[in-house]
Design a protein around this motif. Sequence first.
Motif, short mmCIF file in Angstrom:
data_model
loop_
_atom_site.label_atom_id
_atom_site.label_comp_id
_atom_site.label_asym_id
_atom_site.label_seq_id
_atom_site.Cartn_x
_atom_site.Cartn_y
_atom_site.Cartn_z
N UNK A 127 0.82 -1.22 0.00
CA UNK A 127 0.00 0.00 0.00
C UNK A 127 0.84 1.25 0.00
N UNK A 128 2.06 1.17 0.60
CA UNK A 128 2.90 2.37 0.67
C UNK A 128 3.49 2.77 -0.69
N UNK A 129 3.66 1.80 -1.59
CA UNK A 129 4.29 2.09 -2.89
C UNK A 129 3.30 2.38 -3.98
N UNK A 130 2.02 2.27 -3.74
CA UNK A 130 1.03 2.52 -4.77
C UNK A 130 0.87 4.03 -4.99
N UNK A 131 0.48 4.43 -6.18
CA UNK A 131 0.21 5.85 -6.43
C UNK A 131 -0.99 6.33 -5.60
N UNK A 132 -1.07 7.64 -5.44
CA UNK A 132 -2.16 8.21 -4.64
C UNK A 132 -3.51 7.90 -5.28
N UNK A 133 -3.59 8.02 -6.61
CA UNK A 133 -4.86 7.72 -7.28
C UNK A 133 -5.28 6.28 -7.06
N UNK A 134 -4.29 5.38 -7.12
CA UNK A 134 -4.59 3.97 -6.86
C UNK A 134 -5.08 3.75 -5.42
N UNK A 135 -4.48 4.51 -4.48
CA UNK A 135 -4.92 4.40 -3.09
C UNK A 135 -6.37 4.86 -2.92
N UNK A 174 -17.20 -11.36 10.68
CA UNK A 174 -15.97 -10.87 11.31
C UNK A 174 -14.71 -11.36 10.59
N UNK A 175 -14.78 -12.53 10.01
CA UNK A 175 -13.63 -13.06 9.28
C UNK A 175 -13.29 -12.20 8.07
N UNK A 176 -14.31 -11.66 7.39
CA UNK A 176 -14.08 -10.84 6.21
C UNK A 176 -13.98 -9.35 6.54
N UNK A 177 -14.61 -8.93 7.63
CA UNK A 177 -14.68 -7.51 7.94
C UNK A 177 -13.35 -7.00 8.49
N UNK A 178 -12.70 -7.74 9.37
CA UNK A 178 -11.50 -7.25 10.06
C UNK A 178 -10.32 -7.01 9.12
N UNK A 179 -9.98 -7.94 8.19
CA UNK A 179 -8.85 -7.64 7.28
C UNK A 179 -9.10 -6.41 6.41
N UNK A 180 -10.34 -6.25 5.94
CA UNK A 180 -10.64 -5.08 5.12
C UNK A 180 -10.56 -3.80 5.93
N UNK A 181 -11.04 -3.84 7.18
CA UNK A 181 -10.98 -2.65 8.03
C UNK A 181 -9.53 -2.29 8.33
N UNK A 182 -8.70 -3.29 8.51
CA UNK A 182 -7.28 -3.05 8.78
C UNK A 182 -6.60 -2.41 7.57
N UNK A 183 -6.89 -2.91 6.39
CA UNK A 183 -6.29 -2.34 5.19
C UNK A 183 -6.79 -0.93 4.94
N UNK A 184 -8.09 -0.67 5.20
CA UNK A 184 -8.62 0.68 5.04
C UNK A 184 -7.95 1.66 6.00
N UNK A 185 -7.68 1.21 7.21
CA UNK A 185 -6.99 2.07 8.17
C UNK A 185 -5.58 2.41 7.68
N UNK A 186 -4.89 1.42 7.09
CA UNK A 186 -3.53 1.66 6.57
C UNK A 186 -3.55 2.66 5.43
N UNK A 187 -4.55 2.52 4.52
CA UNK A 187 -4.64 3.45 3.39
C UNK A 187 -4.93 4.86 3.87
N UNK A 188 -5.86 5.01 4.82
CA UNK A 188 -6.18 6.34 5.34
C UNK A 188 -4.98 6.97 6.03
N UNK A 189 -4.18 6.14 6.70
CA UNK A 189 -2.99 6.65 7.38
C UNK A 189 -1.97 7.19 6.38
N UNK A 190 -1.76 6.46 5.28
CA UNK A 190 -0.82 6.90 4.25
C UNK A 190 -1.31 8.18 3.59
#
Length: 599
Positions: A535-543, A572-588
Motif C-alpha cells: 500500500x505504501x508504494x502505490x500511487x495516490x490515485x490507486x490508493x 468478522x472473518x471478512x470484515x477485520x482484514x478489510x478494516x485493517x487495510x482501510x486504516x492503513x490506506x487512510x494513514x498513508x
Amino acid sequence: MMITLQENKCSFCDEKKAIFYCNHCKLSFCNDCIERQEQDFYCCSNCNSKKIKSKKKENTLSGVLLICMDCNSTNIRRGKLSKKICPNCKSDDVLTIIKKRKELRQNFQGTIKNFKYGYHVLKSFIDECRRHKQELITLRTLGYKHDGRIEQSLLWIYNSTQKLKNGIMSHFQRDFKFIRSRIYRFIDLDTWNPENFYEIESIIKQIRSNVSTFKEYIDSSLKPMITNLRQLKSKISVIQYYKMIYDEYSEVLNLKTNELPVCAFKRINFVKFGDMDLPSKRGVLFITNKRIIFIYKKGFIKKTLEELFSIHLSEIQNTLIKGKIFKRLNILTDHGTLVFKTKEKIYRAIINYLNVSMNFKQYSNDDIYLIERLGDIDIELSDLKNNINMNLSQILSKKPNLSKEKYLERSYPNLMNKNNLSRANYVKSQVNDYDTNKERTYQQMRLRNLERDSEAPLSSPKKDLSMPQPGSINITIPISQNPSNNIPRPEARVIQNKMDLISKENREIEKNSESQNKYNNRVDELKEINTTTTAETRPILKLYQDKFSIEKTLENIDNLFNNGRISPEVYFKQYRPLQKELFTINKILKEKNGNTPSL
C-alpha cells in the motif's frame, strides 16, 4: 406407480367387461354371467307400502285377505322382484362396480375427515377457556380478589392444553404417514378397480381404527382438564353472583377505601344483637375484607334500603352454631352476640367466608404480574388447522405430493439418467454454495480493480466446450427423424421442452465451472501482485481507488449481515482484514495530504 383405469374383464368368461361386484366372494362379472332370481312381493296400491299382513277369510278364493298395515287398505297388488345372484357363491349382496367405487370413495373421504376431530374439540375447549379467563380478569379488576387459586388452575389448564396440542400434532402426523404409505397407489379415487376393492376396504378399516385411537387419546387427555375447567367455572359463577348482589345494593353499602367485596347472602333472618334494641329483620348479609354489613328493605308500599348495623372484623371473637333442632348462627363480638337464622348449609358458608375475610392476604391474589401473564397467555390453533387441512387436501385432491425430479422419473423414465447429476441435486449444490459465493463477492470486486491497473489483464485459459464438463447432464435419447412415427405429437412436444430445459441447465453448469476456474486463476495472480506491491508504494490515485472499493465492500458486507444472509463468523472473518487495510490506506493518505481525504 399409480394404477391406470383399465377395462375390467369378467372373472368367469374373461371376455366381456365386468359390471357387477360381489361383496361376499370379491369377484366381478359381466351382465351375461350374473344369475337372477325372481321373488314375489306384495305392495299397497294406495300408499305403496310393503308392510302387508294376511288374515284368514272364508269367502275369498285363497281363503286369505291381505291388508296394508299402514293405511288398512285391502287394495293390494302383486309383483315380482328380480334379485341379482353371484354365480360363484350364490349371494345376493351384489352391486354395480360404479356404485361400489362410489361407496368406497364416500367411506374413505368420510373416515379421513374424522381426523379434524382433534382440532374442533380443542378449538371449542380453548374458546371456553378464553371466555372464563376474560370473566376472571374482569372480576379481579373490579376488586373481587379472593380465592387466588383460580389463576393457578387456569394456568395449569393452558399449559396442559399446549401439551395436548403438540400431542395431537405428532399423533396426527404419525397416522398420516402410515396412511400415505398405504394409500399412495390408490391416490386417484376414480381409478379404483375391483381387484383393489378388498385392499382398499382393509385400508379404510385400519384408518377407522387409527381414528378411534386418535379420538380416545384426545378424550382421555381432555377429561382432567374439563373437570378442572368446570370447577373453575363454578367458582367464577359464584363470584359473579356475589357481584350482582353488590351492584344491586351499591348505593347503600358505601365501601370504604381499600375495602374489597368478598361475598353476600340473601334471605338471612337477623334475630338479635346482644342487648341492643334492634328489630328482627330479613335482609342481606355482606362480608368484606374489613366489615360485615346487614341491609334490609324498609317500608310497606314504597320500600327503601337501609343499613341495620356494620361490625369491623377485628371485633369478632368467635363463631358458633347452636341448637339441636332449631339451629342458630352465633357470632361473638366485643359488643355482644349476633344471632342469625337461615339454612344450615348457609351457616357453614358464612363461617368459611369469615375465615377468608379475616385472613384476606393469605387467600386473596394481589399478584398483578400473574393477572397480566394470564391476560397475555393464549394458544393459537392456526398451525394445527393448516397442517391438518394441508395433509387432507394432498390425499383428497387426487394429486400425489411428488418432487419435480420424481415426477419426471415417473412420467418420462427414458429422459432421466440416474448415473448423471439430476436437476434436484444441481439445485441443492447451488443452494449449499450460496453463502460461499457471497463471501467471495468482496474479493472479486478487488480483483476487478487490480485487473484494470495491471499491465497485463488477468485471463483464464479458454475451455473446450465440446468436451463434456464435470457435473453436467449428458442424456442421449434415440429419436427418429420423424417423431410422429414413434410417439404422439403432444408427448413429442413435452419431450422437446424437457430437452431444452436440460440443455439450459448444462449451459448454466458450464458457465459456473468456467467462472470458478477464472476466479482461481485470478487469485493466483493476485498473490503474485501482493508479493511485489504494498500500500505504501502505490500511487495516490490507486490508493483512492482501493479506499473506495474497500468502503463499498464493507457496506455490502454490513447489508448482508444485517439482513441475516451471512453468519457472524463469516462477517468478522471478512470484515477485520478489510478494516485493517482501510486504516492503513487512510494513514498513508493523511501523511501525504496532511489530513484525512474525502472523495
